[in-house]
Enzyme design. Structure first.
Site, mmCIF file in Angstrom:
data_model
loop_
_atom_site.group_PDB
_atom_site.id
_atom_site.type_symbol
_atom_site.label_atom_id
_atom_site.label_comp_id
_atom_site.label_asym_id
_atom_site.label_seq_id
_atom_site.Cartn_x
_atom_site.Cartn_y
_atom_site.Cartn_z
ATOM 1 C CE LYS A 187 -1.613 2.867 2.596
ATOM 2 N NZ LYS A 187 -1.507 4.157 1.818
ATOM 3 C CD GLU A 261 12.970 0.882 9.438
ATOM 4 O OE1 GLU A 261 13.742 1.795 9.928
ATOM 5 O OE2 GLU A 261 13.549 -0.385 9.867
ATOM 6 C CB CYS A 295 13.449 9.316 7.921
ATOM 7 S SG CYS A 295 14.404 7.927 7.170
ATOM 8 C CD GLU A 394 10.216 13.475 10.810
ATOM 9 O OE1 GLU A 394 8.848 12.965 10.872
ATOM 10 O OE2 GLU A 394 11.054 12.787 10.384
HETATM 11 P P1 NAD Z 1 2.747 9.247 7.048
HETATM 12 O O1 NAD Z 1 2.926 8.647 8.166
HETATM 13 O O2 NAD Z 1 1.694 10.436 6.816
HETATM 14 O O3 NAD Z 1 2.090 8.046 5.851
HETATM 15 C C1 NAD Z 1 3.036 7.005 5.616
HETATM 16 C C2 NAD Z 1 1.852 6.067 4.953
HETATM 17 O O4 NAD Z 1 0.781 5.769 5.974
HETATM 18 C C3 NAD Z 1 1.007 6.242 3.747
HETATM 19 O O5 NAD Z 1 0.817 5.275 2.862
HETATM 20 C C4 NAD Z 1 -0.294 6.624 4.662
HETATM 21 O O6 NAD Z 1 -1.424 6.521 3.463
HETATM 22 C C5 NAD Z 1 -0.442 5.400 5.550
HETATM 23 N N1 NAD Z 1 -1.255 5.886 6.505
HETATM 24 C C6 NAD Z 1 -1.793 6.886 7.093
HETATM 25 N N2 NAD Z 1 -2.628 6.682 8.163
HETATM 26 C C7 NAD Z 1 -2.609 5.353 8.299
HETATM 27 C C8 NAD Z 1 -3.508 4.437 9.253
HETATM 28 N N3 NAD Z 1 -4.132 4.789 10.134
HETATM 29 N N4 NAD Z 1 -3.146 3.009 9.268
HETATM 30 C C9 NAD Z 1 -2.520 2.515 8.103
HETATM 31 N N5 NAD Z 1 -1.820 3.340 7.085
HETATM 32 C C10 NAD Z 1 -2.151 4.586 7.353
HETATM 33 O O7 NAD Z 1 4.198 9.541 6.232
HETATM 34 P P2 NAD Z 1 4.461 10.469 5.111
HETATM 35 O O8 NAD Z 1 4.044 11.845 5.273
HETATM 36 O O9 NAD Z 1 4.213 9.791 3.942
HETATM 37 O O10 NAD Z 1 6.054 10.361 5.018
HETATM 38 C C11 NAD Z 1 6.840 11.187 6.029
HETATM 39 C C12 NAD Z 1 7.357 10.412 7.365
HETATM 40 O O11 NAD Z 1 7.843 9.032 6.951
HETATM 41 C C13 NAD Z 1 8.259 11.185 8.277
HETATM 42 O O12 NAD Z 1 8.024 11.037 9.464
HETATM 43 C C14 NAD Z 1 9.504 10.352 7.791
HETATM 44 O O13 NAD Z 1 10.679 10.757 8.804
HETATM 45 C C15 NAD Z 1 9.134 8.969 7.698
HETATM 46 N N6 NAD Z 1 10.146 8.395 7.017
HETATM 47 C C16 NAD Z 1 10.792 7.277 7.729
HETATM 48 C C17 NAD Z 1 12.061 6.519 7.179
HETATM 49 C C18 NAD Z 1 12.650 5.530 7.813
HETATM 50 O O14 NAD Z 1 13.214 4.623 7.240
HETATM 51 N N7 NAD Z 1 12.595 5.581 9.028
HETATM 52 C C19 NAD Z 1 12.191 6.472 5.748
HETATM 53 C C20 NAD Z 1 11.097 7.676 5.036
HETATM 54 C C21 NAD Z 1 10.408 8.408 5.562
#
Ligand code: NAD
Length: 492
Positions: A187, A261, A295, A394
């Site tokens: 997803k 992650e 991230c 963040e």
């Molecule tokens: P987000 O957490 O808003 O969304 C991530 C995913 O989760 C999307 O696919 C979204 O549709 C889905 N999602 C949202 N609510 C959900 C729920 N209740 N249940 C299941 N799925 C749900 O993140 P974003 O804005 O897309 O990305 C940015 C974030 O990702 C930042 O916090 C960044 O630090 C983190 N990130 C971490 C890493 C790592 O390896 N640690 C790498 C890249 C990005």
């Protein structure tokens, strides 16, 4: 340029199916133009995807194939990615808004590297012999007790990915799970969904058995339905700490294994003897290459007081010289934020810090001369208190805070005084001392003097605290997708 004829459909059980949730426009954040429409799953699609993956895992050939057979199909998928490389890179640029140096490396080549690494690692024997023991039985006999441990696939794995590194993260998660014999439901983020459909197209062309990879695009509702479904065994999630916590709660009633992650607020420690120019260049790359949407970006810059002023003026000059513009232009070194809402969020966090009296050195506004696109200038604050919100939350934008320190101990204390624990960096001419300090940092990763030059597939990646748990990459990354079974036997 972008040939995504199939993206208005979902990929379920090896076929392209119309989505119950209709389609949603996907926008290029640099031009604000619609680049295509992606299917959004409805409840029936979620049901079909889970049923398909469950059946493919429980009854299909994939988990029963040997690693060699799986490797030949997965390697064929990699060849397809490479053949379609120009198209995929153009797609990533248009969708995620990353500039060419980032698109070529971290977004594309790194994903291929990680996939290839997992295919190789999964070729190792799944069965390991355990020591033979001489055992006294309850009825007074002696016998030889022996055993083996077997690594087996966990089952149906759900991969949920964020918007910022769509190809690399989708490929990394899928290949780790597939190489070890699992079925996958992917997803992606609805902001950058197309790369997931490219993975589906490659799976179809390479002959992955139906149901072993299903791609279900959608937002919160789709993610929630999937994470709650009892037929899914594992969730591998990359995204924010807020959503990570929600997913852990959603997965709890069915006791799914989670790999989370999450975000970060990583500290770069610059000692007085460190190479200031190299450290400033590293901070520049962290905060501008993907407009700070990384991230592991070094967002807290901890600089020894004796060199702080020099470091700040060096980094300020670098920030002001960055060419901001359309990532499709090879000369651009910084692109836009993903959406207007994300830029509004960054803007409001910066404005709050300014109102609170934090010293703004440069940036803090939208660049002039760019009427379209969600651009924001690289922004630097100096003399920041580590307790202030701008140093703790963040931001996920091009915003760095400089914090002074007087001693190594103080630097470690400040670095560790964070809700997050993803990454960190140290610049020092004294590598031994830097290594000692690295051991004291409470993070999943530390880069000394710039690290090893790339995101190596051999180096486990992941965090502690609000940065999550579990690892991607390295042996540990592969093991997340397997469980260990012991089989005991005796020689009579
Ligand atoms: P987000 O957490 O808003 O969304 C991530 C995913 O989760 C999307 O696919 C979204 O549709 C889905 N999602 C949202 N609510 C959900 C729920 N209740 N249940 C299941 N799925 C749900 O993140 P974003 O804005 O897309 O990305 C940015 C974030 O990702 C930042 O916090 C960044 O630090 C983190 N990130 C971490 C890493 C790592 O390896 N640690 C790498 C890249 C990005």
């Amino acid at each position: 340029m972008i040939t995504l004829e199939r993206a208005p459909a979902l990929f379920i059980h090896g076929a392209w199916t119309a989505a119950g949730g209709g389609t949603e426009a996907v926008i290029n954040p640099a031009t604000e133009q619609v680049i295509g429409h992606a299917a959004i799953a409805g409840p029936a699609d979620v049901e079909a995807a889970v049923a398909s993956a469950r059946h493919a895992f429980d009854k299909g050939p994939w988990p029963r194939m040997n690693a060699e057979e799986r490797a030949s199909i997965l390697s064929a998928m990699l060849e397809i990615f490479e053949r379609r490389g120009d198209e995929i890179r153009a797609l990533i640029t248009a969708e995620a808004g990353s500039v060419q140096p980032m698109t070529r490396t971290m977004q594309f080549a790194t994903g291929i590297d990680h996939a290839r690494y997992y295919i190789e690692l999964a070729r190792r024997p799944a069965i390991t012999p355990l020591p033979v023991e001489l055992v006294d039985t309850p009825d007074g006999r002696r016998m030889l007790g022996a055993g083996v441990k077997v690594r087996e696939p966990v089952g149906v794995c759900l991969a949920i990915t964020p918007f910022n590194v769509p190809f690399m993260l989708n490929v990394t998660k899928c290949f780790a799970a597939l190489a070890t014999g699992n079925a996958v439901i992917l997803k992606p983020s609805p902001l950058t969904p197309f790369e997931a459909f490219v993975v589906a197209e490659a799976a179809e062309e390479a002959g992955l058995p139906p149901g072993i990879l299903n791609v279900v695009n959608g937002g919160i509702e789709t993610g929630e339905a999937l994470t709650r479904d009892p037929r899914i065994d594992l969730v591998t999630f990359t995204g924010s700490d807020r959503v990570g916590a929600a997913i852990q709660a959603q997965a709890a009633p069915t006791l799914k294994r989670c790999v989370l992650e999450l975000g970060g607020k990583s500290a770069l420690i610059v000692r007085a003897d460190g190479d200031l120019k190299a450290a400033a260049t590293s901070a520049l790359a962290s905060l501008t290459l993907h407009a700070g949407q990384a991230c592991a970006a070094f967002t807290r810059l901890l600089v020894h007081e004796s060199v702080r002023a020099e470091f700040v003026s060096m980094l300020t000059a670098m920030f002001r010289a960055v060419s901001i513009g359309d990532p499709a232009d090879p000369k651009s070194r910084m692109g836009p934020l993903i959406r207007g809402a994300q830029r509004d969020r960054v803007e409001s966090m910066v404005d709050r810090a300014v109102r609170d009296g934090v010293k703004l050195v440069t940036g803090g506004r939208r660049p002039t001369g760019l009427s379209r696109g969600f651009y924001y200038e690289p922004t630097l604050f100096d003399g920041v208190d580590n307790q202030s919100p701008i140093a703790r939350e963040e931001i996920f934008g091009p915003v760095g805070v400089v914090i002074g320190f007087e001693s190594d101990e103080q630097a470690i204390d400040i670095a560790n005084d964070s809700d997050f624990g993803l990454s960190g960096g140290i610049y020092s001419a004294d590598v031994g001392r830097a290594f000692e300090m690295a051991l004291q940092l409470r993070t999943g990763k530390v880069q000394l003097n710039g690290g090893s030059g790339k995101m190596s597939s051999h180096q486990p990646f992941g965090g502690i605290k609000r940065s999550g748990y579990g690892r991607e990459l390295g042996e540990e990354g592969l093991q997340e997708f397997t469980y260990v079974k012991s089989i005991a036997f005796h020689g009579g």
